[in-house]
Scaffold this motif. Sequence first.
Motif, PDB file in Angstrom:
ATOM      1  N   GLU A  94       6.708   7.500   2.557  1.00 16.85           N
ATOM      2  CA  GLU A  94       7.503   6.225   3.089  1.00 16.85           C
ATOM      3  C   GLU A  94       6.424   5.205   3.073  1.00 16.85           C
ATOM      4  N   LEU A  95       5.293   5.499   3.548  1.00 18.30           N
ATOM      5  CA  LEU A  95       4.089   4.432   3.540  1.00 18.30           C
ATOM      6  C   LEU A  95       3.740   3.923   2.152  1.00 18.30           C
ATOM      7  N   SER A  96       3.719   5.046   1.364  1.00 23.08           N
ATOM      8  CA  SER A  96       3.220   4.577  -0.126  1.00 23.08           C
ATOM      9  C   SER A  96       4.403   3.621  -0.684  1.00 23.08           C
ATOM     10  N   GLU A  97       5.631   3.921  -0.288  1.00 28.59           N
ATOM     11  CA  GLU A  97       6.592   2.979  -0.905  1.00 28.59           C
ATOM     12  C   GLU A  97       6.567   1.705  -0.307  1.00 28.59           C
ATOM     13  N   GLN A  98       6.255   1.596   0.889  1.00 27.42           N
ATOM     14  CA  GLN A  98       6.052   0.161   1.449  1.00 27.42           C
ATOM     15  C   GLN A  98       4.709  -0.497   0.962  1.00 27.42           C
ATOM     16  N   ARG A  99       3.680   0.342   0.609  1.00 30.28           N
ATOM     17  CA  ARG A  99       2.441  -0.278   0.133  1.00 30.28           C
ATOM     18  C   ARG A  99       2.730  -0.851  -1.343  1.00 30.28           C
TER      19      ARG A  99
ATOM     20  N   GLU B 206       4.537  -4.077  -0.702  1.00 28.12           N
ATOM     21  CA  GLU B 206       3.557  -4.942  -0.174  1.00 28.12           C
ATOM     22  C   GLU B 206       2.874  -5.602  -1.592  1.00 28.12           C
ATOM     23  N   ALA B 207       2.629  -4.699  -2.399  1.00 36.02           N
ATOM     24  CA  ALA B 207       1.612  -5.244  -3.496  1.00 36.02           C
ATOM     25  C   ALA B 207       2.407  -6.102  -4.333  1.00 36.02           C
ATOM     26  N   ALA B 208       3.697  -5.753  -4.712  1.00 31.97           N
ATOM     27  CA  ALA B 208       4.619  -6.486  -5.291  1.00 31.97           C
ATOM     28  C   ALA B 208       4.866  -7.886  -4.813  1.00 31.97           C
ATOM     29  N   GLU B 209       4.955  -7.884  -3.514  1.00 36.63           N
ATOM     30  CA  GLU B 209       5.145  -9.081  -2.845  1.00 36.63           C
ATOM     31  C   GLU B 209       3.925 -10.036  -2.825  1.00 36.63           C
ATOM     32  N   ARG B 210       2.688  -9.495  -2.824  1.00 36.87           N
ATOM     33  CA  ARG B 210       1.485 -10.358  -2.841  1.00 36.87           C
ATOM     34  C   ARG B 210       1.338 -10.810  -4.251  1.00 36.87           C
ATOM     35  N   GLU B 211       1.731 -10.036  -5.267  1.00 36.07           N
ATOM     36  CA  GLU B 211       1.864 -10.465  -6.606  1.00 36.07           C
ATOM     37  C   GLU B 211       2.691 -11.434  -6.866  1.00 36.07           C
ATOM     38  N   ARG B 212       3.816 -11.723  -6.181  1.00 32.86           N
ATOM     39  CA  ARG B 212       4.790 -12.810  -6.255  1.00 32.86           C
ATOM     40  C   ARG B 212       3.976 -13.917  -5.712  1.00 32.86           C
ATOM     41  N   ILE B 213       3.473 -13.783  -4.634  1.00 33.60           N
ATOM     42  CA  ILE B 213       2.604 -14.907  -3.823  1.00 33.60           C
ATOM     43  C   ILE B 213       1.581 -15.458  -4.783  1.00 33.60           C
ATOM     44  N   ARG B 214       0.727 -14.646  -5.441  1.00 37.23           N
ATOM     45  CA  ARG B 214      -0.171 -15.105  -6.569  1.00 37.23           C
ATOM     46  C   ARG B 214       0.355 -15.807  -7.488  1.00 37.23           C
ATOM     47  N   GLU B 215       1.496 -15.476  -8.042  1.00 40.12           N
ATOM     48  CA  GLU B 215       2.007 -16.212  -9.114  1.00 40.12           C
ATOM     49  C   GLU B 215       2.415 -17.707  -8.441  1.00 40.12           C
ATOM     50  N   LEU B 216       3.137 -17.760  -7.407  1.00 43.66           N
ATOM     51  CA  LEU B 216       3.372 -19.144  -6.680  1.00 43.66           C
ATOM     52  C   LEU B 216       2.305 -19.930  -6.550  1.00 43.66           C
TER      53      LEU B 216
ATOM     54  N   GLU C 246      -3.834  -3.714  -8.103  1.00 39.07           N
ATOM     55  CA  GLU C 246      -3.366  -3.197  -6.771  1.00 39.07           C
ATOM     56  C   GLU C 246      -1.789  -2.601  -6.867  1.00 39.07           C
ATOM     57  N   LYS C 247      -1.191  -3.364  -7.606  1.00 37.76           N
ATOM     58  CA  LYS C 247       0.250  -2.569  -7.748  1.00 37.76           C
ATOM     59  C   LYS C 247       0.372  -1.297  -8.595  1.00 37.76           C
ATOM     60  N   LEU C 248      -0.656  -1.269  -9.622  1.00 38.25           N
ATOM     61  CA  LEU C 248      -0.813   0.168 -10.234  1.00 38.25           C
ATOM     62  C   LEU C 248      -1.097   1.314  -9.433  1.00 38.25           C
ATOM     63  N   LEU C 249      -1.995   0.845  -8.389  1.00 37.73           N
ATOM     64  CA  LEU C 249      -2.538   2.042  -7.822  1.00 37.73           C
ATOM     65  C   LEU C 249      -1.625   2.289  -6.706  1.00 37.73           C
ATOM     66  N   SER C 250      -0.818   1.375  -6.064  1.00 38.85           N
ATOM     67  CA  SER C 250       0.035   1.704  -5.225  1.00 38.85           C
ATOM     68  C   SER C 250       1.332   2.456  -5.710  1.00 38.85           C
ATOM     69  N   LYS C 251       1.443   2.225  -6.889  1.00 36.22           N
ATOM     70  CA  LYS C 251       2.631   3.136  -7.794  1.00 36.22           C
ATOM     71  C   LYS C 251       2.249   4.587  -7.794  1.00 36.22           C
ATOM     72  N   LEU C 252       1.002   4.605  -8.210  1.00 36.16           N
ATOM     73  CA  LEU C 252       0.327   5.912  -8.335  1.00 36.16           C
ATOM     74  C   LEU C 252       0.297   6.867  -7.125  1.00 36.16           C
TER      75      LEU C 252
END
Length: 285
Positions: free
Chosen positions: A175-180, A183-193, A135-141
């Motif tokens: 701008e939307l891609s940057e926000q996505r 968002e992917a990084a935040e979801r990754e952090r939530i999954r770690e928690l 998810e994070k990789l796709l958002s970065k691309l």
Amino acid sequence: MTTQCKFDHISETIFCIFASGFLPSIPINNRPRHSSRGLINMQWLPRQQGLRLALALLVGSTAAGARAEALPALDCVINPHKVFDIGSQVRGVLETVHLDRGEYVEQGQVVAELDARVERAAMAVAQARAEISSEKLLSKLNLEFDSRRKDRISNLYENNSVSIQNKEDAELAAELSEQRLQEAAERERIRELELWRSKELLEQKVIRSPGSGFVLKKFKSAGEYVEDQPIVRIAQLDTLNVEVIAPMDLFGKIRMGMTAQVYPEGFEGKPRTAQVDIVDPMGDV
């Protein structure tokens, strides 16, 4: 070996001395058949494991070379430094209990484990979710592509090749891609928690000893349900508390810093030295 003493609780024509410190190794299941120095035999105390022994007090100055006055030997009782019950902070069915009566347990050692099949399954799911990186990789691309597209549209707009609408659409997409990506990084952090929470929930099913000592009693076995009941009772014996019953005619003669010789019955050898820490200033006659 130096031990620490304190004098406490005074009643009628006697007062009590409480001491704590290191004494000779005393097996809790051993009951000697004879008395040391002809004093009181070893006995078990109600609700606590203990021994009867003699305490000879030396009265006088504690300065080096000072002359001491010997007092008569007194009966006293040895108790464990601490006696504590170990239970579970969560309810459940015991899967295994690793200790039996008389065994020694170290601080932090696993005492028992509850059935944790559900918690292990939940942790496996959380582990798999925490390892998701697509998810994070796709958002970065997408962000990289939209950023390049925005730069191209901006150059074309400067040359009057595209309209302002095209330029604003490209900027919005970037701008939307940057926000996505954020968002992917935040979801990754939530999954770690969530994985951390799953590990903590699983750890609650593992019951560890908060201190070292010997198992005095085993209350529960594997297969039994526990909620707020103790599983085992531990006695800390590396340091022992000594209670001495002293007559009131010794009151006032025992002071801070004085020493006492402790003679455990049934264990021949050199006495152990204790030092007075606290003297109760009150007494009853």
